[in-house]
Design a protein around this motif. Sequence first.
Motif, PDB file in Angstrom:
ATOM      1  N   ASP A 168       1.820   7.216 -13.614  1.00 16.48           N
ATOM      2  CA  ASP A 168       0.776   8.153 -13.215  1.00 16.48           C
ATOM      3  C   ASP A 168      -0.513   7.444 -12.785  1.00 16.48           C
ATOM      4  O   ASP A 168      -1.528   8.104 -12.551  1.00 16.48           O
ATOM      5  N   SER A 169      -0.492   6.126 -12.692  1.00 16.64           N
ATOM      6  CA  SER A 169      -1.695   5.394 -12.280  1.00 16.64           C
ATOM      7  C   SER A 169      -1.941   5.586 -10.785  1.00 16.64           C
ATOM      8  O   SER A 169      -1.013   5.802  -9.997  1.00 16.64           O
ATOM      9  N   ASP A 170      -3.215   5.522 -10.393  1.00 12.93           N
ATOM     10  CA  ASP A 170      -3.619   5.840  -9.019  1.00 12.93           C
ATOM     11  C   ASP A 170      -4.073   4.589  -8.280  1.00 12.93           C
ATOM     12  O   ASP A 170      -4.451   3.580  -8.882  1.00 12.93           O
ATOM     13  N   GLU A 171      -4.059   4.683  -6.957  1.00 17.25           N
ATOM     14  CA  GLU A 171      -4.522   3.607  -6.097  1.00 17.25           C
ATOM     15  C   GLU A 171      -5.333   4.206  -4.944  1.00 17.25           C
ATOM     16  O   GLU A 171      -5.294   5.415  -4.715  1.00 17.25           O
ATOM     17  N   TRP A 172      -6.055   3.343  -4.220  1.00 18.10           N
ATOM     18  CA  TRP A 172      -6.777   3.794  -3.036  1.00 18.10           C
ATOM     19  C   TRP A 172      -6.953   2.646  -2.055  1.00 18.10           C
ATOM     20  O   TRP A 172      -6.949   1.471  -2.424  1.00 18.10           O
ATOM     21  N   PRO A 210       3.689   6.744  -3.240  1.00 21.08           N
ATOM     22  CA  PRO A 210       2.919   7.474  -4.260  1.00 21.08           C
ATOM     23  C   PRO A 210       3.477   8.882  -4.415  1.00 21.08           C
ATOM     24  O   PRO A 210       4.283   9.337  -3.588  1.00 21.08           O
ATOM     25  N   THR A 234     -11.195   2.195  -9.849  1.00 24.32           N
ATOM     26  CA  THR A 234     -10.970   3.323  -8.948  1.00 24.32           C
ATOM     27  C   THR A 234     -12.185   4.228  -8.955  1.00 24.32           C
ATOM     28  O   THR A 234     -12.594   4.723  -9.997  1.00 24.32           O
ATOM     29  N   ARG A 258      -4.870  17.838  -1.260  1.00 24.51           N
ATOM     30  CA  ARG A 258      -3.844  16.895  -1.704  1.00 24.51           C
ATOM     31  C   ARG A 258      -2.466  17.360  -1.245  1.00 24.51           C
ATOM     32  O   ARG A 258      -2.138  18.543  -1.364  1.00 24.51           O
ATOM     33  N   ARG A 286      -6.614   8.147  -0.957  1.00 18.91           N
ATOM     34  CA  ARG A 286      -6.319   8.152  -2.389  1.00 18.91           C
ATOM     35  C   ARG A 286      -4.842   8.464  -2.597  1.00 18.91           C
ATOM     36  O   ARG A 286      -4.328   9.444  -2.058  1.00 18.91           O
ATOM     37  N   TYR A 288      -2.010   9.121  -5.521  1.00 24.79           N
ATOM     38  CA  TYR A 288      -1.910   9.507  -6.930  1.00 24.79           C
ATOM     39  C   TYR A 288      -0.487   9.293  -7.443  1.00 24.79           C
ATOM     40  O   TYR A 288       0.483   9.802  -6.866  1.00 24.79           O
TER      41      TYR A 288
END
Length: 326
Positions: A168-172, A210, A234, A258, A286, A288
Amino acid sequence: FPIATSEMAEDNPNPPPLSIIQGEVWLWECIAAHLPPKTLARLEGTCRHLRAAASDDALWKASLEHVVDTGGALPLHNMTHRAAARHVHAALEGGLQCPLVYCAEGVSSIDRQPEGPENVIPWSQCVSETFDLTPEMAMQMQSWGREVCHCCTGRPCYWSSAASADGDSDEWLLLRLRARVCVLQSLVLHPYRAWWQPRDEQSKYPVYAPKSMECEFGYFPGSVQNPLGRRAATPSPNEHSEGGEGEKEDLLHFKTSRVSVAHSAQGTSITLDKPLLVLGGHVRVRMYGKQQRQTLVYQMANEFYTCVQHIAVTGAAVRGLVCDTA
């Protein structure tokens, strides 16, 4: 409406102006608000009454919003909406199929330095050659001794996040556009499919997509990194920089809703029904969650990654239009 005829002109050589022009200008303003800027410019040249009516900048603001979605208030820098409409119309005349991404300026994390965010800008040859391959076709190519993807030889054509044990970690990614003001038509994100890695538990080559994505357009100096590659915190969707001496605050102009990202290399696109005028010169993508675990068996196996092969933003750069970012 009454129609003037030659007989009427002969009876009265100096007829008074039509009341529909002189006394009901508000009706023309209602009509003009639904006209594109080019038509409105032609209309104001027909008589002095309409020229006076078209001097209202609010009328040009409505006309501009007729051809593009402005995403809310426009922080124009010493410029009227009439002038803005002229520049936007010139951009639209050239079409909305131009690639708008200029360079990468920030990233949440990188796994290895060669797998940096600059790799998402071009469309790589090795991926284009394998885009429609089935696993069976790829195995056949490998049996012939041919490389399915050059990335396995150390020439990555993708950006890879750092490994994470949390799905569940996010990136951008922060990308700079070709102009501070652009008209956006579409955006597409292609996750990376690793043909050179073992298949996953579903007997498919891993696709490091993602779970969902959204895009923010504006000016985000707080996310710019020089040099790229350090692990970055983030940014919160509502976070602004502290605005210390020499710093500028992040300015968000527009954010898309989203959307879910398919667990496929085919990509996920956001196509707008109406062209969108975006200000600031940055797009922050972003991403998610993470759908794919690493399939290679070594120390970092079974951890989650997000890998993106290509991000394309298409539309038109608007030259001569300046927005306030201070």
